[in-house]
Design a protein around this motif. Structure first.
Motif, PDB file in Angstrom:
ATOM      1  N   ASP A 173      67.177  73.832  -3.105  1.00 11.29           N
ATOM      2  CA  ASP A 173      67.521  74.657  -3.941  1.00 11.29           C
ATOM      3  C   ASP A 173      69.191  75.655  -3.766  1.00 11.29           C
ATOM      4  O   ASP A 173      69.552  76.185  -4.744  1.00 11.29           O
ATOM      5  CB  ASP A 173      66.343  76.381  -3.448  1.00 11.29           C
ATOM      6  N   GLU A 174      69.810  75.230  -2.106  1.00 12.26           N
ATOM      7  CA  GLU A 174      70.757  75.853  -2.017  1.00 12.26           C
ATOM      8  C   GLU A 174      71.587  74.930  -3.136  1.00 12.26           C
ATOM      9  O   GLU A 174      73.069  76.137  -3.305  1.00 12.26           O
ATOM     10  CB  GLU A 174      70.948  75.365  -0.792  1.00 12.26           C
ATOM     11  N   ASP A 175      72.128  73.575  -3.828  1.00 11.92           N
ATOM     12  CA  ASP A 175      72.955  72.942  -4.692  1.00 11.92           C
ATOM     13  C   ASP A 175      72.562  73.928  -5.763  1.00 11.92           C
ATOM     14  O   ASP A 175      74.071  73.342  -6.572  1.00 11.92           O
ATOM     15  CB  ASP A 175      72.691  71.380  -4.294  1.00 11.92           C
ATOM     16  N   LEU A 176      70.889  74.055  -6.189  1.00 18.49           N
ATOM     17  CA  LEU A 176      70.729  74.807  -7.667  1.00 18.49           C
ATOM     18  C   LEU A 176      71.440  75.861  -7.573  1.00 18.49           C
ATOM     19  O   LEU A 176      72.466  76.669  -8.594  1.00 18.49           O
ATOM     20  CB  LEU A 176      69.537  74.468  -8.155  1.00 18.49           C
ATOM     21  N   GLN A 177      71.384  76.329  -6.819  1.00 18.64           N
ATOM     22  CA  GLN A 177      72.414  78.334  -6.915  1.00 18.64           C
ATOM     23  C   GLN A 177      73.755  78.099  -6.729  1.00 18.64           C
ATOM     24  O   GLN A 177      74.503  78.438  -7.555  1.00 18.64           O
ATOM     25  CB  GLN A 177      71.623  78.303  -5.764  1.00 18.64           C
ATOM     26  N   LEU A 178      73.956  76.681  -5.923  1.00 19.52           N
ATOM     27  CA  LEU A 178      75.770  76.716  -5.925  1.00 19.52           C
ATOM     28  C   LEU A 178      76.161  76.754  -7.363  1.00 19.52           C
ATOM     29  O   LEU A 178      77.380  76.563  -8.120  1.00 19.52           O
ATOM     30  CB  LEU A 178      76.426  75.675  -5.034  1.00 19.52           C
ATOM     31  N   ALA A 179      75.088  75.493  -7.893  1.00 22.64           N
ATOM     32  CA  ALA A 179      75.392  75.264  -9.623  1.00 22.64           C
ATOM     33  C   ALA A 179      75.716  76.244 -10.900  1.00 22.64           C
ATOM     34  O   ALA A 179      76.496  76.505 -11.099  1.00 22.64           O
ATOM     35  CB  ALA A 179      75.049  73.984  -9.593  1.00 22.64           C
ATOM     36  N   LEU A 180      74.607  76.960 -10.167  1.00 25.64           N
ATOM     37  CA  LEU A 180      73.951  78.319 -11.123  1.00 25.64           C
ATOM     38  C   LEU A 180      75.288  79.435 -11.519  1.00 25.64           C
ATOM     39  O   LEU A 180      75.457  80.116 -12.281  1.00 25.64           O
ATOM     40  CB  LEU A 180      72.725  79.375 -11.074  1.00 25.64           C
ATOM     41  N   ASN A 181      75.702  79.627  -9.778  1.00 21.74           N
ATOM     42  CA  ASN A 181      76.430  80.849  -9.912  1.00 21.74           C
ATOM     43  C   ASN A 181      78.050  80.210 -10.179  1.00 21.74           C
ATOM     44  O   ASN A 181      79.791  80.839 -10.135  1.00 21.74           O
ATOM     45  CB  ASN A 181      76.642  80.961  -8.054  1.00 21.74           C
ATOM     46  N   GLN A 182      78.951  78.678 -10.424  1.00 19.41           N
ATOM     47  CA  GLN A 182      79.864  78.589 -11.002  1.00 19.41           C
ATOM     48  C   GLN A 182      79.795  78.745 -12.851  1.00 19.41           C
ATOM     49  O   GLN A 182      79.302  79.475 -13.391  1.00 19.41           O
ATOM     50  CB  GLN A 182      80.050  76.825 -11.267  1.00 19.41           C
ATOM     51  N   ARG A 183      81.792  79.563 -12.345  1.00 22.91           N
ATOM     52  CA  ARG A 183      81.873  80.257 -13.542  1.00 22.91           C
ATOM     53  C   ARG A 183      81.271  79.288 -14.903  1.00 22.91           C
ATOM     54  O   ARG A 183      81.982  77.803 -14.985  1.00 22.91           O
ATOM     55  CB  ARG A 183      83.622  80.113 -13.574  1.00 22.91           C
ATOM     56  N   ARG A 184      80.537  79.739 -15.708  1.00 24.83           N
ATOM     57  CA  ARG A 184      80.953  79.078 -17.119  1.00 24.83           C
ATOM     58  C   ARG A 184      82.013  79.837 -17.848  1.00 24.83           C
ATOM     59  O   ARG A 184      81.992  80.578 -17.800  1.00 24.83           O
ATOM     60  CB  ARG A 184      79.661  79.383 -17.440  1.00 24.83           C
ATOM     61  N   PRO A 185      82.612  78.919 -18.813  1.00 25.38           N
ATOM     62  CA  PRO A 185      83.335  79.280 -20.113  1.00 25.38           C
ATOM     63  C   PRO A 185      83.332  79.729 -21.135  1.00 25.38           C
ATOM     64  O   PRO A 185      82.212  79.775 -21.172  1.00 25.38           O
ATOM     65  CB  PRO A 185      83.927  77.623 -20.287  1.00 25.38           C
ATOM     66  N   LYS A 186      83.677  81.162 -21.280  1.00 19.95           N
ATOM     67  CA  LYS A 186      83.138  82.082 -22.723  1.00 19.95           C
ATOM     68  C   LYS A 186      83.525  80.820 -23.690  1.00 19.95           C
ATOM     69  O   LYS A 186      84.168  80.011 -24.241  1.00 19.95           O
ATOM     70  CB  LYS A 186      84.415  83.438 -22.488  1.00 19.95           C
ATOM     71  N   PRO A 187      82.013  80.752 -24.896  1.00 17.02           N
ATOM     72  CA  PRO A 187      82.441  79.979 -25.970  1.00 17.02           C
ATOM     73  C   PRO A 187      84.186  80.388 -26.333  1.00 17.02           C
ATOM     74  O   PRO A 187      84.504  78.778 -27.095  1.00 17.02           O
ATOM     75  CB  PRO A 187      81.556  81.315 -27.265  1.00 17.02           C
ATOM     76  N   SER A 188      85.066  81.369 -26.621  1.00 20.24           N
ATOM     77  CA  SER A 188      86.569  81.108 -27.249  1.00 20.24           C
ATOM     78  C   SER A 188      87.024  80.561 -26.189  1.00 20.24           C
ATOM     79  O   SER A 188      88.441  79.569 -27.561  1.00 20.24           O
ATOM     80  CB  SER A 188      86.858  82.621 -27.576  1.00 20.24           C
ATOM     81  N   GLU A 189      86.614  80.083 -24.814  1.00 18.70           N
ATOM     82  CA  GLU A 189      87.631  79.346 -24.356  1.00 18.70           C
ATOM     83  C   GLU A 189      87.761  78.031 -24.445  1.00 18.70           C
ATOM     84  O   GLU A 189      88.240  76.683 -24.384  1.00 18.70           O
ATOM     85  CB  GLU A 189      87.605  79.759 -22.543  1.00 18.70           C
ATOM     86  N   MET A 190      86.027  77.792 -24.879  1.00 13.78           N
ATOM     87  CA  MET A 190      86.107  76.195 -24.928  1.00 13.78           C
ATOM     88  C   MET A 190      86.203  75.931 -26.573  1.00 13.78           C
ATOM     89  O   MET A 190      86.326  74.286 -26.115  1.00 13.78           O
ATOM     90  CB  MET A 190      83.401  76.340 -24.789  1.00 13.78           C
ATOM     91  N   LEU A 191      86.046  76.734 -27.344  1.00 10.53           N
ATOM     92  CA  LEU A 191      86.384  76.683 -28.744  1.00 10.53           C
ATOM     93  C   LEU A 191      88.210  76.537 -28.326  1.00 10.53           C
ATOM     94  O   LEU A 191      88.685  74.823 -29.229  1.00 10.53           O
ATOM     95  CB  LEU A 191      86.558  77.188 -29.496  1.00 10.53           C
ATOM     96  N   THR A 192      88.722  76.646 -27.985  1.00  8.03           N
ATOM     97  CA  THR A 192      90.570  76.156 -28.175  1.00  8.03           C
ATOM     98  C   THR A 192      90.571  75.379 -27.045  1.00  8.03           C
ATOM     99  O   THR A 192      91.476  74.330 -27.419  1.00  8.03           O
ATOM    100  CB  THR A 192      91.137  77.769 -26.992  1.00  8.03           C
ATOM    101  N   THR A 193      90.070  74.822 -25.806  1.00  8.70           N
ATOM    102  CA  THR A 193      89.965  73.573 -25.023  1.00  8.70           C
ATOM    103  C   THR A 193      90.068  72.149 -26.750  1.00  8.70           C
ATOM    104  O   THR A 193      89.835  71.188 -26.576  1.00  8.70           O
ATOM    105  CB  THR A 193      89.470  73.424 -24.425  1.00  8.70           C
ATOM    106  N   VAL A 194      88.244  72.681 -27.577  1.00  4.41           N
ATOM    107  CA  VAL A 194      88.338  71.409 -28.064  1.00  4.41           C
ATOM    108  C   VAL A 194      89.578  71.756 -29.545  1.00  4.41           C
ATOM    109  O   VAL A 194      89.236  70.392 -29.607  1.00  4.41           O
ATOM    110  CB  VAL A 194      86.587  72.498 -29.399  1.00  4.41           C
ATOM    111  N   ILE A 195      90.086  72.948 -29.892  1.00  6.12           N
ATOM    112  CA  ILE A 195      91.256  72.198 -30.337  1.00  6.12           C
ATOM    113  C   ILE A 195      92.263  71.401 -30.127  1.00  6.12           C
ATOM    114  O   ILE A 195      92.901  71.022 -30.590  1.00  6.12           O
ATOM    115  CB  ILE A 195      91.474  73.824 -30.757  1.00  6.12           C
ATOM    116  N   LYS A 196      92.551  72.328 -28.698  1.00  7.00           N
ATOM    117  CA  LYS A 196      94.048  71.446 -28.427  1.00  7.00           C
ATOM    118  C   LYS A 196      93.584  70.292 -28.282  1.00  7.00           C
ATOM    119  O   LYS A 196      94.519  69.518 -27.866  1.00  7.00           O
ATOM    120  CB  LYS A 196      93.545  71.540 -26.709  1.00  7.00           C
ATOM    121  N   GLN A 197      91.889  68.866 -27.358  1.00  5.39           N
ATOM    122  CA  GLN A 197      91.598  68.538 -27.712  1.00  5.39           C
ATOM    123  C   GLN A 197      91.698  67.391 -29.108  1.00  5.39           C
ATOM    124  O   GLN A 197      93.132  66.466 -28.911  1.00  5.39           O
ATOM    125  CB  GLN A 197      90.571  67.758 -26.966  1.00  5.39           C
TER     126      GLN A 197
END
Length: 89
Positions: free
Chosen positions: A63-87
């Protein structure tokens, strides 16, 4: 029984022979002719059929590893779109 299912096509392992082995209490490795996919789930919390929640001790300390993974910052949809466009550029 799982053994009946995975050994259904093997004429050597009849129901009687499997029953005999089980009653003996011995452990035996049986190599299958065809691999069978197996999915293991390890859950320490789940919803039961009566709308209740069930919790169990995390004996494998996953559970500790799972909690650490869930607590990681997720990119906002707009940040994800910007990354795709740059790629693509």
């Amino acid at each position: 029984m799982l053994a009946d299912f995975v050994l259904a096509e093997d004429p050597v392992w009849t129901n009687e022979k499997l029953d005999e082995l089980i009653k003996s209490g011995d452990t035996k490795t049986i190599w299958l002719r065809h691999p069978v996919p197996v999915h293991l789930l390890y859950m320490t919390a789940w919803a039961d059929g009566s709308r209740g929640l069930q919790f169990r001790n995390d004996i494998y300390h996953r559970d500790e590893d799972l909690q650490l993974a869930l607590n990681q910052r997720r990119p906002k949809p707009s940040e994800m779109l910007t990354t795709v466009i740059k790629q693509k550029s």
